[in-house]
Enzyme design. Structure first.
Site, PDB file in Angstrom:
ATOM      1  N   ASP A 183       1.425  -0.737   6.157  1.00  0.00           N
ATOM      2  CA  ASP A 183       0.216   0.053   5.956  1.00  0.00           C
ATOM      3  C   ASP A 183      -0.676  -0.432   7.090  1.00  0.00           C
ATOM      4  O   ASP A 183      -1.257  -1.512   7.010  1.00  0.00           O
ATOM      5  CB  ASP A 183      -0.424  -0.239   4.598  1.00  0.00           C
ATOM      6  CG  ASP A 183      -1.651   0.621   4.361  1.00  0.00           C
ATOM      7  OD1 ASP A 183      -2.274   1.048   5.368  1.00  0.00           O
ATOM      8  OD2 ASP A 183      -1.994   0.874   3.206  1.00  0.00           O
ATOM      9  N   HIS A 184      -0.754   0.339   8.171  1.00  0.00           N
ATOM     10  CA  HIS A 184      -1.347  -0.235   9.388  1.00  0.00           C
ATOM     11  C   HIS A 184      -2.811  -0.610   9.203  1.00  0.00           C
ATOM     12  O   HIS A 184      -3.365  -1.362   9.991  1.00  0.00           O
ATOM     13  CB  HIS A 184      -1.161   0.692  10.591  1.00  0.00           C
ATOM     14  CG  HIS A 184      -1.957   1.945  10.502  1.00  0.00           C
ATOM     15  ND1 HIS A 184      -1.452   3.105   9.987  1.00  0.00           N
ATOM     16  CD2 HIS A 184      -3.237   2.207  10.832  1.00  0.00           C
ATOM     17  CE1 HIS A 184      -2.395   4.031  10.017  1.00  0.00           C
ATOM     18  NE2 HIS A 184      -3.482   3.516  10.530  1.00  0.00           N
ATOM     19  N   HIS A 231      -4.057   3.589   1.998  1.00  0.00           N
ATOM     20  CA  HIS A 231      -5.235   2.900   2.554  1.00  0.00           C
ATOM     21  C   HIS A 231      -6.349   2.697   1.528  1.00  0.00           C
ATOM     22  O   HIS A 231      -6.869   1.598   1.372  1.00  0.00           O
ATOM     23  CB  HIS A 231      -5.819   3.668   3.744  1.00  0.00           C
ATOM     24  CG  HIS A 231      -4.820   4.011   4.807  1.00  0.00           C
ATOM     25  ND1 HIS A 231      -3.750   3.206   5.094  1.00  0.00           N
ATOM     26  CD2 HIS A 231      -4.739   5.065   5.651  1.00  0.00           C
ATOM     27  CE1 HIS A 231      -3.048   3.758   6.084  1.00  0.00           C
ATOM     28  NE2 HIS A 231      -3.626   4.889   6.426  1.00  0.00           N
TER      29      HIS A 231
END
Ligand SMILES: NC(=O)c1ccc[n+]([C@@H]2O[C@H](COP(=O)([O-])OP(=O)(O)OC[C@H]3O[C@@H](n4cnc5c(N)ncnc54)[C@H](OP(=O)(O)O)[C@@H]3O)[C@@H](O)[C@H]2O)c1
Lengths: 506, 379
Positions: A194-195, A257
C-alpha cells in the site's frame, strides 16, 4: 555455517544495505515498472543503497532482447526519475545487471529458472530472490503457480513476493489470492504494497503518537470530539479508466489508503516498531471498527460521481464523458462515510472519511478535532472567534502538523481568536524525501514488512467495504453527481451536518 | 575590527537589542513573503556555534549555514575572534541577519555574529550563553586547531553537545589528534566529538563494509593480509599528513581487533609503511601512499585495496576513484579474475555536506572514537 554479523557495519552513519539479491519483476515491461520501480531502483543505486551484487530480471510475455529492454528502461528512467539528468555511468553500471526473460512460451519458466541460476552462480550469490508481481491482477495466480511449479522460490537463500494493489476486489477474491500465494510462499514471505505506507509523513504519524508523551493522553473519546480523514485528488480518472471503472473510489482508496490511515491514527501503542507488533495493533483496531449494516448504508455513507466543471481554472469533462468509461457508468468517484470504533478508547467518537477525484485541491490530511472547553469563562462575544482545538496531520502536500488554539487578540479587553501553530515538515528537515517505492523496495529487500499489509488486515478491510458496495449495488441508493472542482455532493454535507458538524476546508 | 554588514547584517548593541532586531527581521520577511503568497515558518532544531579566528573561515561558515538553512533550521552564532596579540578595541560587536538559501523566502535560520578582540577569550562563553535557544542541542564547530590548553576553550566546550573539528586543517595533526583523543575521553557522557575528516570517510566506509555484506566474502575479513590506501597530494608533491587515510586504517583496526605492531614510519617512496597484527598474530603490512589527483583536496582518499587469502584463494577488494573524480569503481578480484565491478557516484564532499551530515547525529559516535584511539595508538 552461520555467519557472524559484519563487524564493519556499525555506528550511526552506515545504512543497512540489503543482502546480495535478485529482483524478479513480472510485468517488467509494464507501466508501473517504467514509472515507479525502475526509477526507484536507479535512485537507490545513486544513493549507494543497493547491495554490492544485485540483479534485476524483468519478465513478461512479449519477446524482448536484453539490450532493447535496457534501452526502454533508460528512456523511462530519464523521464520519470526524481533526480535528473540521469548519471549515465551509474546507469550503465546498474543496467549491466538488468536482464529480460520472456515467460510467454511454454518453456518460459524453465528458461527463467535457468537464467536466474546462471546469473546468480556467476556472481557467487546464494539465491536471495524478491519476486515482484506488477502485472494485471488476473495474471497473479498463474505466475505464482509458475514460480512454484518450477521451484524458483526454492534456493539456498530467502525468497519473498511483493504484490501490487489492488489485492483482490472483494473479500472472496482477496482470500483466494492469499491462498494461491500461500501454495508457494509463507505469509511472512508475502509483502502486500500500500504505497501510502511508504510515505515519510505517514510513518511520521506513528512517531508523533508514540515518541511523544504529550499527545497520547488526549488521544481518546474523552478529549476528541471527532476525526476527519480526507484523501482528495484533483486528477480525474486519466488513463486508468479500464481498471477504475470496475473498482471505483471505495476499492481504489477507501479499502486500502483511508482505512490504513484510520488504523494508524486510532490504533493502540504497539509493543515495538516491528512488523508484527505494528500490524497486530492495526488489525485489532480494524476489527473494532463497527461494520456498517445494510440498513445504515443510506444514512452513514454517500457516494458521488464527478460532473463537468473547472479545476484550477480549466474546464474538465465529467466522469461519464471520459475515455473508456461507459456513458451510463455508475462507478463512484467520491465516497464519504461515518465510522465508529467499538473499543474503550474510541466508543462514541465518529470518524468521518472522505475521498474524491476532481476535488478543488489535492490534499491528504487527518484532523483530530478536540472537544470545546467544558465551561466557557469568557463572555460569548469575546469568544466569538474561538473554534475548537484541532490537530491536523497533513500528509500531502506541505507535509506537516498544525495545532489550532485560542489566543487573545492584542487590544484592550478580551477578544479571542483561533490561531494556527504550524510545523512544516519540509521546513524543519530535508526537503527531498525519497519516493515511497524506494522505501518499500528497500524494506522488502531487507525483509522488513512493517510497512506492508498483512493478510488479516487486507481481509478485514474488505470485510468493512464489501457490504457497503453490495448495498449500493442492490439498493435504490442515489448516485449524486458533483461538479468537478467542488468538495463533493451536497449529500456529503448533510451526512456530517446531521451530527451537528461540518467538513473542514483542507 | 571591520565588519561587513552585507554579510553579517545590522549591528546591535546588546543581546536584547539583537533579539528585537531578529524579531523585526522575521516580521518583515513574513510580511514580504505573504505578499508573494508564501508562508514563512520559524522552526529550529538546533543551535550551531561556530568558532573562527580567520575571516575566510567565518565567511565560509556563514555561507554554509545559509545553504543548510532549509534542511537544518538553526540559530547559528558565529564567534569570530582575532588572533591573540592583534590590537583592537575591546568591545564585543554583535550583528544579526536571516540568511536565505538561494533566494528562497522561508525563514528557517537565524545568523548572529559575535566579533571579538583577541584577548576576549575569558568573556566569550558569557556572550554566547544568552544567545542560545533554550532546549535545543548545541553543536560547536571549531574551524581552527583548537587551543587545547586555553581556559576559554574549556568554557566553550562546556556549552556543547557535539564538538566538531576538521583535522584536515590542523597544522600538526600528528600532535593535535592526540589532544583530540583526550578531549573525547574527557567528554564521555557530556558531549560527543567528531571530525570532518571522519565524515569524509562515511561513503568509503560504506563501500568497504558492503564488500563484506556478501556472505561469500565475509570470511575474508578474518584473513586480511595487506591494506593499501592512497591519499591526495598536490602537483608539487608537498608533504601533507595523511590523517584521513590513517583514520580509515584506525577504523579497520578498531573494528577488526588489529593492534599496532610498529609505529608509523615515513616510507622512502613517500607516505607511510608500517604493519599491524591480527588477532591470530599474523602481520598485516599497511601502506599509505600519496597520489597526485586533480579535483580533490589534499589529504582526501583516492583509493584503497584490501588483500586477503583464505582456502588458498587470494581476494582483492578495491575501491578507486574514477577519472574526473565524480565516481568510484568498486571491484572484487579473486585469484586474479574480476568477479564484479560497480560504478557509483562519489563527488568530492563540500563543507555543507559534511556539516549537514554531522548535524543529523546528536549522540556520540563511538565508532569514530574507537577509530581515533586506534590511530593515536599507532603514532
Ligand atoms: N501503473 C501504475 O502507476 C500503478 C499504480 C499502482 C498499482 N499498479 C498495479 O500494478 C500492476 C501493473 O500495472 P501496469 O499499469 O504496469 O500495467 P501494464 O502497463 O498494463 O503492464 C502490465 C505488464 O504485465 C505484463 N503481463 C500482462 N499479462 C501478463 C501475463 N498473463 N503474464 C505475465 N505478464 C503479463 C505485460 O507485458 P506482456 O503483455 O508482454 O505480458 C506488462 O509488462 C497492476 O496490478 C496495477 O493495478 C499500477
Amino acid at each position: 555455517m552461520t555467519l557472524t554479523a559484519n563487524p564493519l557495519r556499525a555506528g550511526p552513519r552506515l545504512s543497512r544495505i540489503p543482502e546480495p539479491s535478485t529482483l524478479v519483476i513480472f510485468g517488467g515491461s509494464g507501466d508501473l515498472s517504467a514509472r515507479k520501480l525502475m526509477p526507484a531502483l536507479y535512485n537507490l543505486a545513486l544513493q549507494r543503497l543497493l547491495p554490492p551484487t544485485f540483479l534485476v530480471v524483468g519478465t513478461a510475455r512479449a519477446q524482448l532482447a536484453d539490450a532493447l529492454f535496457r534501452d526502454e528502461l533508460h528512456k523511462a528512467v530519464s523521464e520519470f526519475s526524481r533526480t535528473k539528468p540521469i548519471n549515465e555511468e551509474v546507469w550503465r553500471s546498474f543496467a549491466d545487471h538488468v536482464h529480460y526473460v520472456s515467460t510467454g512460451t511454454s518453456g518460459g519458466y524453465g528458461v527463467l529458472g535457468d537464467t536466474l541460476n546462471r546469473l546468480e552462480g556467476e556472481l557467487g550469490m546464494p539465491g536471495n530472490r524478491l519476486f515482484y508481481l506488477a502485472t494485471p491482477p488476473s495474471a497473479y495466480g498463474p505466475i505464482v503457480h509458475g514460480i512454484g511449479a518450477h521451484g524458483l522460490a526454492r534456493t539456498n537463500g530467502w525468497s519473498r513476493v511483493v504484490v501490487e494493489k489492488p489485492f483482490g476486489n472483494d473479500l472472496a477474491s482477496a482470500v483466494d489470492l492469499s491462498e494461491k500465494l500461500h501454495e508457494v510462499f509463507r505469509e511472512d514471505q508475502v509483502f502486500r504494497i500500500d504505497h501510502y505506507l511508504g510515505k515519510e509523513t505517514v510513518q511520521n504519524i506513528l512517531v508523533l503518537r508514540f515518541a511523544n508523551a504529550i499527545f497520547e493522553p488526549l488521544w481518546t473519546r474523552q478529549y476528541v470530539d471527532h476525526v476527519q480523514i480526507t484523501v482528495a485528488e484533483t486528477l480525474g480518472v486519466e488513463e486508468r479508466a479500464g481498471y477504475y471503472d470496475h473498482a471505483g473510489a471505495s476499492r481504489d482508496v477507501v479499502q486500502n489508503h483511508l482505512l490504513q490511515l484510520m488504523a494508524l491514527v486510532a490504533m493502540e501503542p504497539p509493543i515495538a516498531f516491528d512488523a508484527n507488533a505494528v500490524r497486530d495493533e492495526k488489525v485489532k483496531v480494524l476489527r473494532a471498527i463497527r461494520p456498517i449494516a445494510t440498513d445504515d448504508v443510506p444514512n452513514t455513507t454517500v457516494r458521488g460521481q464527478y460532473a463537468p466543471g473547472f479545476i484550477e481554472g480549466m474546464a474538465v469533462r465529467g466522469y461519464r464523458e471520459e475515455d473508456d468509461v461507459a456513458p451510463n457508468s455508475t462507478t463512484e468517484t467520491y465516497v464519504a462515510m461515518r465510522l465508529f470504533i467499538d473499543n474503550w478508547r474510541w466508543e462514541g467518537t465518529p470518524f468521518y472519511l472522505r475521498t474524491g477525484k476532481r476535488m478543488p485541491k489535492r490534499s491528504t490530511e487527518i484532523a483530530i478535532q478536540f472537544r470545546s472547553a467544558p465551561h466557557q469563562v469568557f463572555s460569548r462575544e469575546s469568544a466569538a472567534g474561538l473554534e475548537p482545538n484541532t490537530l491536523v496531520l497533513r500528509i500531502q502536500p506541505d507535509e506537516g502538523i498544525s495545532l489550532k488554539f485560542g489566543a487573545k487578540v492584542p487590544v484592550q479587553g478580551i477578544r479571542i481568536r483561533s490561531v494556527n501553530m504550524d510545523f512544516v515538515y519540509g521546513a524543519s528537515f530535508m526537503v527531498d524525501a525519497p519516493d515511497a517505492y524506494e522505501t518499500l523496495i528497500l524494506d522488502a529487500l531487507r525483509g522488513d514488512a512493517t510497512l506492508f499489509t498483512r493478510r488479516d488486515e487486507v481481509e478485514q478491510q474488505w470485510r468493512l467495504v464489501d457490504p457497503i458496495i453490495d448495498a449500493w449495488r442492490a439498493g435504490q441508493i442515489d448516485l449524486p453527481t458533483y461538479a468537478s472542482g467542488s468538495w463533493g455532493p451536497t449529500e456529503a454535507d448533510l451526512l456530517i451536518a446531521r451530527d451537528g458538524r461540518t467538513w473542514r476546508q483542507p | 575590527m571591520v565588519v561587513d554588514n552585507v554579510i553579517w547584517g545590522a549591528p546591535a548593541s546588546g543581546v536584547s537589542a539583537l533579539e528585537r532586531e531578529l524579531a523585526r527581521l522575521r516580521r518583515a520577511r513574513s510580511a514580504h513573503a505573504s505578499e508573494q503568497g508564501h508562508t514563512v515558518a520559524r522552526a529550529s532544531v538546533l543551535n550551531l556555534v561556530v568558532f573562527a579566528t580567520r575571516e575566510v573561515h567565518a565567511k565560509r561558515a556563514a555561507r554554509t549555514i545559509a545553504d543548510l538553512s532549509q534542511r537544518h533550521p538553526s540559530r547559528a552564532i558565529v564567534v569570530w575572534v582575532d588572533r591573540p596579540g592583534s590590537t583592537a578595541t575591546d568591545r564585543l560587536a554583535m550583528h544579526c541577519d536571516l540568511p536565505r538559501a538561494d533566494g528562497r523566502e522561508q525563514v528557517s535560520c537565524e545568523q548572529i555574529l559575535v566579533r571579538a578582540p583577541g584577548d576576549a577569550g575569558a568573556r566569550l562563553a558569557s556572550a554566547v550563553i544568552p544567545l542560545l535557544l533554550p532546549d535545543l542541542p548545541v553543536f560547536l564547530w571549531w574551524t581552527d586547531t583548537p587551543p587545547f590548553d586555553a581556559p576559554h576553550f574549556d568554557a566553550m566546550l562546556e556549552l556543547a553537545d557535539r564538538f566538531i573539528i576538521d583535522s584536515a586543517d590542523f597544522a600538526r595533526p600528528e600532535l593535535s589528534l592526540k589532544r583530540v583523543r583526550e578531549v573525547c575521553a574527557r567528554g564521555s557522557g557530556r558531549y560527543g566529538v567528531t571530525d570532518f575528516n571522519w565524515t569524509r570517510l562515511t561513503p568509503w566506509r560504506d563501500l568497504v563494509s558492503a564488500f563484506f555484506d556478501v556472505p561469500a566474502w565475509r570470511p575474508y575479513l578474518d584473513s586480511i593480509t595487506g591494506v593499501r590506501v592512497g591519499f591526495t597530494v598536490d602537483a608539487d608533491g608537498r608533504e601533507v599528513h595523511p590523517s584521513q587515510a590513517l583514520l580509515l586504517v584506525g577504523w579497520l583496526a578498531s573494528r577488526l581487533g588489529w593492534l599496532a605492531a610498529q609505529s608509523l614510519a615515513p616510507s622512502e617512496a613517500g607516505g607511510m609503511l608500517f604493519s599491524m597484527t591480527r588477532g591470530d598474530g599474523t602481520r598485516i603490512p599497511v601502506r599509505v601512499r600519496p597520489r597526485f589527483e586533480r579535483g580533490l583536496e589534499e589529504g582526501d582518499l583516492s583509493g584503497l585495496r584490501i588483500q586477503a587469502t583464505r582456502d588458498g584463494k587470494l581476494a582483492e577488494f578495491v575501491v578507486k576513484r574514477a577519472a574526473g573524480n565524480a565516481h568510484v569503481t568498486t571491484s572484487v578480484i579473486i585469484d586474479g579474475s574480476l568477479v564484479t565491478e560497480r560504478v557509483m557516484p562519489l563527488s568530492a564532499p563540500r563543507v555543507g555536506d559534511l556539516l549537514g551530515e554531522e548535524l543529523t547525529i546528536v549522540a556520540s559516535d563511538h565508532v569514530y572514537e574507537d577509530a581515533l584511539a586506534a590511530l593515536v595508538a599507532l603514532s
